[in-house]
Motif scaffolding. Structure first.
Motif, short mmCIF file in Angstrom:
data_model
loop_
_atom_site.label_atom_id
_atom_site.label_comp_id
_atom_site.label_asym_id
_atom_site.label_seq_id
_atom_site.Cartn_x
_atom_site.Cartn_y
_atom_site.Cartn_z
N PHE A 75 0.83 -1.21 0.00
CA PHE A 75 0.00 0.00 0.00
C PHE A 75 0.86 1.25 0.00
O PHE A 75 0.61 2.20 -0.76
CB PHE A 75 -0.92 -0.01 1.23
N ASN A 76 1.90 1.28 0.84
CA ASN A 76 2.79 2.45 0.90
C ASN A 76 3.45 2.70 -0.45
O ASN A 76 3.52 3.85 -0.91
CB ASN A 76 3.87 2.22 1.96
N SER A 77 3.94 1.65 -1.09
CA SER A 77 4.60 1.81 -2.38
C SER A 77 3.65 2.33 -3.44
O SER A 77 4.01 3.20 -4.25
CB SER A 77 5.20 0.47 -2.83
N VAL A 78 2.41 1.82 -3.46
CA VAL A 78 1.43 2.25 -4.44
C VAL A 78 1.08 3.72 -4.24
O VAL A 78 1.06 4.51 -5.21
CB VAL A 78 0.16 1.37 -4.36
N VAL A 79 0.81 4.12 -3.00
CA VAL A 79 0.44 5.51 -2.71
C VAL A 79 1.57 6.46 -3.11
O VAL A 79 1.35 7.48 -3.77
CB VAL A 79 0.09 5.68 -1.22
N THR A 85 4.26 10.13 -9.40
CA THR A 85 4.08 10.14 -10.85
C THR A 85 3.13 11.24 -11.29
O THR A 85 3.42 11.99 -12.23
CB THR A 85 3.56 8.77 -11.32
N LEU A 86 1.98 11.36 -10.62
CA LEU A 86 1.00 12.38 -11.00
C LEU A 86 1.55 13.79 -10.81
O LEU A 86 1.35 14.67 -11.66
CB LEU A 86 -0.28 12.19 -10.18
N ALA A 201 5.75 9.16 -17.57
CA ALA A 201 5.03 8.40 -16.54
C ALA A 201 5.70 7.06 -16.27
O ALA A 201 5.86 6.64 -15.11
CB ALA A 201 3.58 8.19 -16.96
N VAL A 202 6.11 6.37 -17.33
CA VAL A 202 6.75 5.06 -17.17
C VAL A 202 8.05 5.19 -16.38
O VAL A 202 8.28 4.47 -15.41
CB VAL A 202 7.01 4.41 -18.54
N PHE A 203 8.89 6.15 -16.77
CA PHE A 203 10.20 6.28 -16.13
C PHE A 203 10.07 6.79 -14.69
O PHE A 203 10.80 6.33 -13.80
CB PHE A 203 11.10 7.20 -16.94
N VAL A 204 9.17 7.75 -14.45
CA VAL A 204 9.01 8.29 -13.10
C VAL A 204 8.43 7.23 -12.17
O VAL A 204 8.90 7.06 -11.03
CB VAL A 204 8.11 9.55 -13.12
N PHE A 205 7.42 6.50 -12.64
CA PHE A 205 6.82 5.46 -11.80
C PHE A 205 7.85 4.39 -11.47
O PHE A 205 7.95 3.96 -10.31
CB PHE A 205 5.63 4.82 -12.52
N MET A 206 8.61 3.95 -12.47
CA MET A 206 9.63 2.93 -12.22
C MET A 206 10.68 3.43 -11.23
O MET A 206 11.11 2.69 -10.34
CB MET A 206 10.30 2.54 -13.54
N GLY A 207 11.09 4.68 -11.38
CA GLY A 207 12.09 5.23 -10.47
C GLY A 207 11.58 5.30 -9.04
O GLY A 207 12.30 4.97 -8.09
N SER A 208 10.33 5.73 -8.87
CA SER A 208 9.76 5.82 -7.53
C SER A 208 9.46 4.44 -6.95
O SER A 208 9.70 4.19 -5.77
CB SER A 208 8.46 6.65 -7.57
N PHE A 252 6.25 -7.72 -6.65
CA PHE A 252 6.79 -6.38 -6.79
C PHE A 252 6.87 -5.96 -8.25
O PHE A 252 6.74 -4.78 -8.59
CB PHE A 252 8.17 -6.34 -6.13
N THR A 253 7.07 -6.92 -9.14
CA THR A 253 7.25 -6.64 -10.57
C THR A 253 5.93 -6.34 -11.27
O THR A 253 5.90 -5.60 -12.27
CB THR A 253 7.94 -7.83 -11.27
N LEU A 254 4.83 -6.87 -10.77
CA LEU A 254 3.54 -6.77 -11.47
C LEU A 254 3.08 -5.33 -11.72
O LEU A 254 2.66 -5.01 -12.83
CB LEU A 254 2.47 -7.56 -10.71
N PRO A 255 3.10 -4.43 -10.72
CA PRO A 255 2.66 -3.06 -11.01
C PRO A 255 3.49 -2.36 -12.07
O PRO A 255 2.96 -1.59 -12.88
CB PRO A 255 2.80 -2.36 -9.65
#
Length: 278
Positions: A75-79, A85-86, A201-208, A252-255
């Motif tokens: 949950f923490n990682s998703v939030v 990213t947004l 979005a792809v690169f920022v999400f992956m980095g975070s 962890f890889t799925l999102p």
């Protein structure tokens, strides 16, 4: 005819090399996927078996049912990843558009400052970031993880370069229709910047999502851990539970795969805007 034959052989050679590279890249992932269904004794035995001899789902049962904090880490990682990213999509795009189109005092200074920031390694900013967050009382918090990462100089520069090449005729037409600067940015520019936004979005999400350095510095409470930091707890002083690490790594890889699949139709488009169609 000779030239055509030569080009064909070059294409065949290129595809062979790319196929070999893809196989070499996939082998570690496939081994980790296989290891997530193995007991620990089989993983550490040293036998070069690619497929599990003793197939088991106990590793997944352990992390989902027996590890009380795994769902909290997820949950923490998703939030954090979605928030970062947004905010990056909004703020980097606004900053890039301002640098490309607007006139204001100090514009060149801010542009060259952003270029200078690109040369600064992230590790150098960790201690100042820690001290600032400590002064604000933001250690061990969501805002402490989100605010320092909500803008990125690399993607400000990328969006600025995209908007520099954006057709001014579309903006001028919208201006004649009565739209102000924000309206043009919101209704005309952003919808046509989807390829650049998708790549960002792809690169920022992956980095975070994969960020380990910042969480390990500012997060102390296990309930606030992100998944990368949480996975590290499966490694003890005398033993590492690789079976649990591999199983959790697959989850962890799925999102990351999901976010790429979602933006794939925009990501594969050319970032160079051609315009003039419609």
């Amino acid at each position: 005819m000779t030239n055509i034959s030569g080009l064909s052989w070059l294409k065949v050679l290129l595809y062979v090399l790319l196929t070999l590279y893809a196989i070499v890249t996939l082998i570690p992932f496939l081994w980790a996927f296989s290891a997530s269904f193995k007991p620990l004794t089989e993983i550490v035995s040293g036998e070069p078996n690619f497929l599990p001899k003793n197939f088991t789902l106990d590793n997944y049962k352990q992390i989902f049912l027996q590890e009380p904090l795994f769902w909290r880490w997820l949950f923490n990682s998703v939030v954090i990843a979605i928030s970062v990213t947004l905010l990056n999509l909004l703020l980097n795009s606004m900053a890039g558009y301002a640098l490309a189109r607007l006139r204001f005092i100090g514009k060149r200074f801010w542009f060259f400052l952003i270029l200078a920031v690109l040369a600064v390694p992230t590790q150098i900013t960790l201690i100042p970031t820690f001290l600032i967050l400590k002064a604000l009382g933001w250690l061990n918090s969501y805002q402490g993880m989100i605010v320092p990462s909500m803008v990125n100089a690399t993607f400000i520069f990328m969006m600025r370069q995209f908007f520099v090449n954006f057709p001014k005729e579309l903006e001028e037409a919208a201006q004649l229709d009565g739209l102000n600067t924000f309206g043009i940015f919101r209704h005309i520019v952003l919808p046509l910047a989807k390829p650049a936004l998708a790549a960002q979005a792809v690169f920022v999400f992956m980095g975070s999502w994969n960020n380990f350095l910042l969480p390990i510095v500012i997060l102390f409470d296990p309930e606030m851990f992100t998944l990368p930091l949480g996975l590290n707890t499966f490694k003890g002083q005398y033993i590492s539970y690789w079976n649990y690490i591999m199983a959790a790594s697959m989850i962890f890889t799925l999102p990351a795969l999901g976010i790429y699949a979602f933006f794939n139709r925009y990501f594969i488009q050319s970032v160079t805007f051609t315009g003039g169609k419609g």
